[in-house]
Design a protein around this motif. Sequence first.
Motif, PDB file in Angstrom:
ATOM      1  N   MET A  62     -21.369  24.138   7.902  1.00 13.85           N
ATOM      2  CA  MET A  62     -21.114  23.186   8.631  1.00 13.85           C
ATOM      3  C   MET A  62     -22.143  22.937   9.638  1.00 13.85           C
ATOM      4  SD  MET A  62     -17.066  21.932   7.990  1.00 13.85           S
ATOM      5  CE  MET A  62     -16.417  23.597   8.576  1.00 13.85           C
ATOM      6  N   ARG A  63     -22.158  21.848  10.314  1.00 16.41           N
ATOM      7  CA  ARG A  63     -23.037  21.813  11.477  1.00 16.41           C
ATOM      8  C   ARG A  63     -21.897  21.786  12.512  1.00 16.41           C
ATOM      9  NH1 ARG A  63     -23.017  16.228  13.022  1.00 16.41           N
ATOM     10  NH2 ARG A  63     -22.285  14.932  11.426  1.00 16.41           N
ATOM     11  N   PRO A  64     -22.279  22.266  13.738  1.00 16.05           N
ATOM     12  CA  PRO A  64     -21.372  22.274  14.948  1.00 16.05           C
ATOM     13  C   PRO A  64     -20.953  20.766  15.295  1.00 16.05           C
ATOM     14  CG  PRO A  64     -23.592  22.972  15.478  1.00 16.05           C
ATOM     15  CD  PRO A  64     -23.741  22.600  14.317  1.00 16.05           C
ATOM     16  N   PRO A  65     -19.961  20.645  15.995  1.00 16.70           N
ATOM     17  CA  PRO A  65     -19.217  19.453  16.203  1.00 16.70           C
ATOM     18  C   PRO A  65     -20.458  18.949  17.632  1.00 16.70           C
ATOM     19  CG  PRO A  65     -17.814  20.978  17.244  1.00 16.70           C
ATOM     20  CD  PRO A  65     -18.903  21.413  16.232  1.00 16.70           C
ATOM     21  N   GLU A  88     -17.489   8.190  18.399  1.00 22.69           N
ATOM     22  CA  GLU A  88     -17.966   7.993  16.989  1.00 22.69           C
ATOM     23  C   GLU A  88     -18.676   9.142  16.388  1.00 22.69           C
ATOM     24  OE1 GLU A  88     -20.439   4.465  14.829  1.00 22.69           O
ATOM     25  OE2 GLU A  88     -19.235   4.245  16.773  1.00 22.69           O
ATOM     26  N   ALA A  89     -19.503   9.654  17.041  1.00 18.45           N
ATOM     27  CA  ALA A  89     -20.126  10.886  16.512  1.00 18.45           C
ATOM     28  C   ALA A  89     -19.138  11.866  15.882  1.00 18.45           C
ATOM     29  CB  ALA A  89     -21.082  11.582  17.558  1.00 18.45           C
ATOM     30  N   LEU A  90     -18.038  12.253  16.536  1.00 17.41           N
ATOM     31  CA  LEU A  90     -17.069  13.049  16.355  1.00 17.41           C
ATOM     32  C   LEU A  90     -16.319  12.805  14.953  1.00 17.41           C
ATOM     33  CD1 LEU A  90     -15.611  15.597  17.098  1.00 17.41           C
ATOM     34  CD2 LEU A  90     -13.870  14.369  18.356  1.00 17.41           C
ATOM     35  N   HIS A  91     -16.168  11.190  14.717  1.00 21.23           N
ATOM     36  CA  HIS A  91     -15.590  10.800  13.493  1.00 21.23           C
ATOM     37  C   HIS A  91     -16.474  10.985  12.408  1.00 21.23           C
ATOM     38  CE1 HIS A  91     -14.115   8.275  10.503  1.00 21.23           C
ATOM     39  NE2 HIS A  91     -15.200   7.537  10.454  1.00 21.23           N
ATOM     40  N   HIS A  92     -17.704  10.874  12.395  1.00 22.30           N
ATOM     41  CA  HIS A  92     -18.694  11.149  11.567  1.00 22.30           C
ATOM     42  C   HIS A  92     -18.815  12.529  11.367  1.00 22.30           C
ATOM     43  CE1 HIS A  92     -19.921   7.180  10.977  1.00 22.30           C
ATOM     44  NE2 HIS A  92     -20.403   6.824  12.282  1.00 22.30           N
ATOM     45  N   TRP A  93     -18.830  13.473  12.331  1.00 20.99           N
ATOM     46  CA  TRP A  93     -18.856  14.889  11.958  1.00 20.99           C
ATOM     47  C   TRP A  93     -17.757  15.206  11.136  1.00 20.99           C
ATOM     48  CZ3 TRP A  93     -15.140  18.513  13.570  1.00 20.99           C
ATOM     49  CH2 TRP A  93     -15.434  19.843  13.481  1.00 20.99           C
ATOM     50  N   ARG A  94     -16.333  14.746  11.433  1.00 22.46           N
ATOM     51  CA  ARG A  94     -15.142  15.006  10.677  1.00 22.46           C
ATOM     52  C   ARG A  94     -15.283  14.526   9.222  1.00 22.46           C
ATOM     53  NH1 ARG A  94     -10.132  12.659   9.597  1.00 22.46           N
ATOM     54  NH2 ARG A  94      -8.627  14.233   9.540  1.00 22.46           N
ATOM     55  N   VAL A  95     -15.722  13.322   8.957  1.00 25.59           N
ATOM     56  CA  VAL A  95     -15.984  13.037   7.733  1.00 25.59           C
ATOM     57  C   VAL A  95     -16.832  14.021   7.193  1.00 25.59           C
ATOM     58  CG1 VAL A  95     -16.769  11.037   6.211  1.00 25.59           C
ATOM     59  CG2 VAL A  95     -15.260  10.633   8.332  1.00 25.59           C
ATOM     60  N   ASP A  96     -17.897  14.247   7.384  1.00 20.99           N
ATOM     61  CA  ASP A  96     -18.908  14.918   6.844  1.00 20.99           C
ATOM     62  C   ASP A  96     -18.210  16.513   6.567  1.00 20.99           C
ATOM     63  OD1 ASP A  96     -20.680  13.114   7.072  1.00 20.99           O
ATOM     64  OD2 ASP A  96     -21.881  14.109   8.551  1.00 20.99           O
ATOM     65  N   SER A  97     -17.446  17.197   7.552  1.00 19.63           N
ATOM     66  CA  SER A  97     -16.660  18.259   7.350  1.00 19.63           C
ATOM     67  C   SER A  97     -15.722  18.365   6.209  1.00 19.63           C
ATOM     68  CB  SER A  97     -16.142  18.808   8.574  1.00 19.63           C
ATOM     69  OG  SER A  97     -17.198  18.876   9.623  1.00 19.63           O
ATOM     70  N   LEU A  98     -15.029  17.420   6.217  1.00 23.64           N
ATOM     71  CA  LEU A  98     -13.898  17.088   5.100  1.00 23.64           C
ATOM     72  C   LEU A  98     -14.342  17.043   3.989  1.00 23.64           C
ATOM     73  CD1 LEU A  98     -11.414  14.697   6.833  1.00 23.64           C
ATOM     74  CD2 LEU A  98     -11.107  17.072   6.329  1.00 23.64           C
ATOM     75  N   ASP A  99     -15.708  16.280   3.437  1.00 21.95           N
ATOM     76  CA  ASP A  99     -16.284  16.357   2.342  1.00 21.95           C
ATOM     77  C   ASP A  99     -16.892  17.658   1.983  1.00 21.95           C
ATOM     78  OD1 ASP A  99     -15.944  13.580   2.283  1.00 21.95           O
ATOM     79  OD2 ASP A  99     -17.998  12.794   2.923  1.00 21.95           O
TER      80      ASP A  99
END
Length: 41
Positions: A1-4, A26-37
């Motif tokens: 995973m990439r860092p937040p 907004e960036a944190l939301h996208h990071w969270r979605v990518d991380s959960l995927d």
Amino acid sequence: MRPPPPEPDSCCGRGCNGCVWEGFYEALHHWRVDSLDLLKA
């Protein structure tokens, strides 16, 4: 995973329209979605 995304350090605290915190969340939301995927895969 990439860092937040890093927390902004240039907020003036006046609640500006288009505040740096809005972009951060907004960036944190996208990071969270990518991380959960990635975790589901």
